[in-house]
Motif scaffolding. Structure first.
Motif, PDB file in Angstrom:
ATOM      1  N   TYR A 155       0.910  -1.273   0.082  1.00  0.00           N
ATOM      2  CA  TYR A 155       0.058   0.215   0.051  1.00  0.00           C
ATOM      3  C   TYR A 155       0.859   1.412  -0.094  1.00  0.00           C
ATOM      4  O   TYR A 155       0.391   2.375   0.178  1.00  0.00           O
ATOM      5  CB  TYR A 155      -1.042   0.123   1.266  1.00  0.00           C
ATOM      6  CG  TYR A 155      -1.975  -1.285   1.221  1.00  0.00           C
ATOM      7  CD1 TYR A 155      -3.063  -1.121   0.289  1.00  0.00           C
ATOM      8  CD2 TYR A 155      -1.670  -1.937   2.047  1.00  0.00           C
ATOM      9  CE1 TYR A 155      -3.818  -1.979   0.516  1.00  0.00           C
ATOM     10  CE2 TYR A 155      -2.617  -3.303   2.346  1.00  0.00           C
ATOM     11  CZ  TYR A 155      -3.698  -3.070   1.412  1.00  0.00           C
ATOM     12  OH  TYR A 155      -4.435  -4.300   1.235  1.00  0.00           O
ATOM     13  N   ASP A 156       2.128   1.044  -0.078  1.00  0.00           N
ATOM     14  CA  ASP A 156       3.092   2.370   0.066  1.00  0.00           C
ATOM     15  C   ASP A 156       2.739   3.188   1.103  1.00  0.00           C
ATOM     16  O   ASP A 156       2.815   4.448   1.097  1.00  0.00           O
ATOM     17  CB  ASP A 156       3.083   2.967  -1.475  1.00  0.00           C
ATOM     18  CG  ASP A 156       4.183   4.039  -1.520  1.00  0.00           C
ATOM     19  OD1 ASP A 156       5.126   3.649  -0.942  1.00  0.00           O
ATOM     20  OD2 ASP A 156       3.792   4.833  -2.299  1.00  0.00           O
ATOM     21  N   ILE A 157       2.618   2.658   2.327  1.00  0.00           N
ATOM     22  CA  ILE A 157       2.589   3.453   3.621  1.00  0.00           C
ATOM     23  C   ILE A 157       3.730   3.767   4.064  1.00  0.00           C
ATOM     24  O   ILE A 157       4.600   2.888   4.329  1.00  0.00           O
ATOM     25  CB  ILE A 157       1.472   2.514   4.555  1.00  0.00           C
ATOM     26  CG1 ILE A 157       0.222   2.168   3.933  1.00  0.00           C
ATOM     27  CG2 ILE A 157       1.343   3.457   5.801  1.00  0.00           C
ATOM     28  CD1 ILE A 157      -0.437   1.492   5.039  1.00  0.00           C
ATOM     29  N   ASN A 158       4.081   5.068   4.484  1.00  0.00           N
ATOM     30  CA  ASN A 158       5.301   5.360   5.145  1.00  0.00           C
ATOM     31  C   ASN A 158       5.622   4.585   6.248  1.00  0.00           C
ATOM     32  O   ASN A 158       5.063   4.332   7.361  1.00  0.00           O
ATOM     33  CB  ASN A 158       5.047   6.822   5.737  1.00  0.00           C
ATOM     34  CG  ASN A 158       6.255   7.310   6.019  1.00  0.00           C
ATOM     35  OD1 ASN A 158       7.242   6.795   6.635  1.00  0.00           O
ATOM     36  ND2 ASN A 158       6.536   8.650   5.750  1.00  0.00           N
TER      37      ASN A 158
END
Lengths: 291, 377
Positions: B154-157
């Protein structure tokens, strides 16, 4: 219950002011992951100043000033030296965490001053925070200065061509961001919980960072998110108010962090991104190279 | 920028030779220690005397050297936990959470086998050590995997995620070892039950056997980055994830894998400090301090530029400095947190030095004829 509600608003003040700082910075394209470090500095130096001079005002001013200096430093690293913004932000966090532990140690313990007066138990800083949220919203979306800041965060080279000084704008935003983070820390240590203990923030800054992503860079959503998380935070400290005896108090302390993860996950789904994903400043986190 | 007839320009480095990187890292270390000297000066203490005390205690003292070695093993493992994702351009600041999870799992093995309460056990210690190590690695890898999965899928930091996991694991440990938690010490001192003496880790030259594990991991990781396909993929992803994905390198698999590997190693660090260091053998009341120490791994990783072999001397040096810092703090009557202050000063100096790793300052003499006909250009 009233007391719990008020206390939650006090907690949300701290999330909100720090988050507003981060939001301004991010709108101009500067990501500062070191919020917690700037808050620790503002809190610790503010606390030390207030305790040794007996003046709250000086404490808050010093807190803001040190925050602004850290914002300037972040700007210098990430704008002038073009160091990766994440690296610089981590530097600010670890510097804050490390140095304030040492600097504040002789001051460990309660502040020992009369509490800041309240209105029906509510801290005046909540009002200040709400006014600030409105002001930030107004400046960012209704003034030419706001347009300038947003354009720098969206597409710096286009902004530069249209006569905006990208570096200068980003510097100002980064300093402003730092000042708000420092102020937020000082509010924590002088008003919300006036007792100094090492590394007392325990994740407030990182939750504020997550809240900015959550807010879609809108100060009013940030206000809502802060109130929500302020409530969660107070709940995690006083679970007996809602569900007495259900889980250990330590397990409750995990809850705000778990909810943050859940919110971040929800926001990253394709469904969510397709609808609201475009709110993110395009040039966030990227250094600007003038050719 | 111009100065007289010279033009000074910032040029982005295309490549950085190992020798030059080494030189820059040494300069960075020296500058950081010089800057830290001002902390002593501010406290009215002669910095040379303080450093001399630190070094002689940490490296040349019969009491201090074993502390340094134990700290070194811990820092080296934390450094590896940091640099594997770092080579892929990702920030694992979740070492504290991962090592808490690892420690809980290692002690969980004893709890499940019901060894903690009775002092004897019918199983061979070798098997139990193996189980503890494996459990620590698996639990911490799973903790790391959460961050890797969320980043990859999800490309979460990853910074926010690992930090949230740190705090969650921190409170989980409190729950387990305090106020009637399952691992509580029968004495109720806010710490976990103790390892029975039959399970105290074997010592090699007076150091826990985890020393060999850490050093062997260094060699393996060096080999992995230099010679294997996975190492290449991690480096390629770190250079440019988009370009790497055109070359068929998965944008999901690499973040997940580096966080699993990094997490597993952080778990070993947790096992090492709470399960293998002589005189500890329990999850201590001040376990948060060891979580904080794990951040030295970031510094070792940055200064060694992600090189697993270069990390070894760096971790040894900083292990000694952090031990010595705590020692002179007491010896010279300075206030608490000197080792934390050192951490902060080292970090910010290294951040400033990132600039020199990326850019070089080039001065060229401006020739007369070219500057005269500028209009034609």
């Amino acid at each position: 219950m009233w007391e719990f509600f008020i206390r939650s608003l006090d907690a949300s003040t701290i999330f909100l002011i720090a988050g507003l700082g981060e939001l301004i910075g991010q709108r101009s394209g500067v990501l500062n992951v070191g919020i917690e470090g700037a808050m620790l500095f503002g809190a610790t130096l503010g606390f030390m100043t207030a305790q040794s001079t007996g003046s709250y005002l000086l404490g808050f001013l010093v807190g803001m000033a040190i925050g602004g200096l850290l914002g300037l430093m972040h700007g210098f690293f990430s704008i002038s030296l073009k160091v990766d913004q994440v690296v610089s932000g981590m530097g600010i966090w670890i510097l804050g965490f490390g140095l304030t532990t040492y600097l504040g140690a002789p001051y460990a313990g309660p502040l020992g001053m009369d509490r800041i007066p309240t209105v029906m138990g509510l801290s005046p800083f909540f009002v200040l925070a709400v006014v600030l949220a409105g002001a930030v919203w107004f400046v960012l979306s209704k003034t030419s200065l706001g347009l300038q800041i947003r354009s720098v965060g969206e597409d710096p080279s286009v902004a530069e061509v249209s006569g905006i000084n990208v570096s200068k704008t980003r510097y100002y935003c980064s300093i402003m961001a730092g000042m708000l983070m420092g102020l937020s820390g000082a509010i924590y240590s002088l008003d919300y919980n006036p007792v100094w203990n090492y590394n007392f923030l325990q994740g407030w800054g990182f939750i504020a960072l997550a809240l900015v992503f959550f807010s879609l860079w809108n100060p009013f959503i940030l206000l809502g998110g802060s109130v929500l998380f302020g409530t969660f935070w107070q709940l995690s400290l006083n679970p007996q108010l809602v569900l007495p005896g259900l889980m250990s108090r330590y397990v409750w302390r995990m809850v705000p962090f778990a909810i943050t993860l859940g919110v971040l996950l929800m926001m990253s789904t394709k469904w969510f991104r397709d609808r609201w994903g475009s709110a993110k400043p395009q040039a966030l986190g990227q250094p600007y190279f003038k050719d | 920028m111009r100065a007289g007839s010279y033009e000074i320009k910032l040029v982005k480095r295309i490549s950085l030779t190992n020798l030059r990187a080494l030189m820059l890292s040494v300069i960075a270390g020296v500058v950081a220690l010089f800057a830290f000297g001002f902390v002593f000066v501010a406290a009215g203490i002669d910095p040379f005397m303080a450093y001399q005390k630190i070094f002689s205690f940490s490296f040349f003292n019969d009491f201090g050297l074993p502390l340094t070695i134990n700290r070194f093993i811990f820092l080296l493992l934390c450094t590896y936990a940091f640099i594997i994702p770092f080579r892929a351009g990702l920030w694992n600041i979740g070492m504290p959470g991962q090592l808490y999870a690892g420690s809980l799992a290692a002690f969980g093995v004893l709890h499940v086998l019901d060894i903690g309460k009775s002092t004897t056990s019918h199983m061979s210690p070798l098997i139990i050590w193996g189980l503890m190590l494996a459990a620590a690695a698996v639990a911490a890898a799973a903790t790391g995997a959460i961050a890797g999965f969320l980043k990859g899928k999800y490309d979460i930091n990853e910074i926010v995620v690992t930090m949230m996991l740190n705090y969650m694991a921190y409170w989980l440990v409190s729950y387990m070892i305090k106020e009637g938690g399952p691992f509580m010490n029968p004495g109720g001192r806010g710490e976990s039950f103790e390892l029975p003496s039959s399970l105290h880790a074997p010592l090699i030259w007076g150091s826990p056997y985890t020393l060999l594990i850490a050093l062997a991991l260094g060699l393996m990781l060096f080999h992995m980055f230099a010679k294997t396909k996975l190492g290449y993929e991690i480096r390629a992803y770190g250079q440019n994830p988009a370009a790497a994905s055109y070359a068929g390198i998965s944008r999901f698999r690499i973040p997940l894998l580096v966080f699993i590997l990094g997490g597993a190693i952080a778990g070993l660090a947790g096992y090492h400090y709470f399960g293998a260091v002589p005189g500890v053998y329990k999850i201590a009341r001040n376990y948060g301090f060891f979580g904080d120490l794990a951040f030295y791994g970031i510094i070792c990783g940055l200064i060694s530029r992600g090189n697993p072999l270069a990390s070894i001397p760096v971790a040894f040096l900083f292990g000694g400095l952090s031990v010595g810092g705590r020692y002179v703090q007491g010896e010279l009557g300075m206030s608490f947190g000197l080792d934390y202050a050192l951490l902060g000063v080292l970090m910010i100096t290294l951040v400033a030095f990132q600039f020199f790793y990326q850019y070089q300052i080039v001065t060229t003499r401006i020739r007369k004829e070219t500057s005269d006909v500028g209009i034609l250009h």
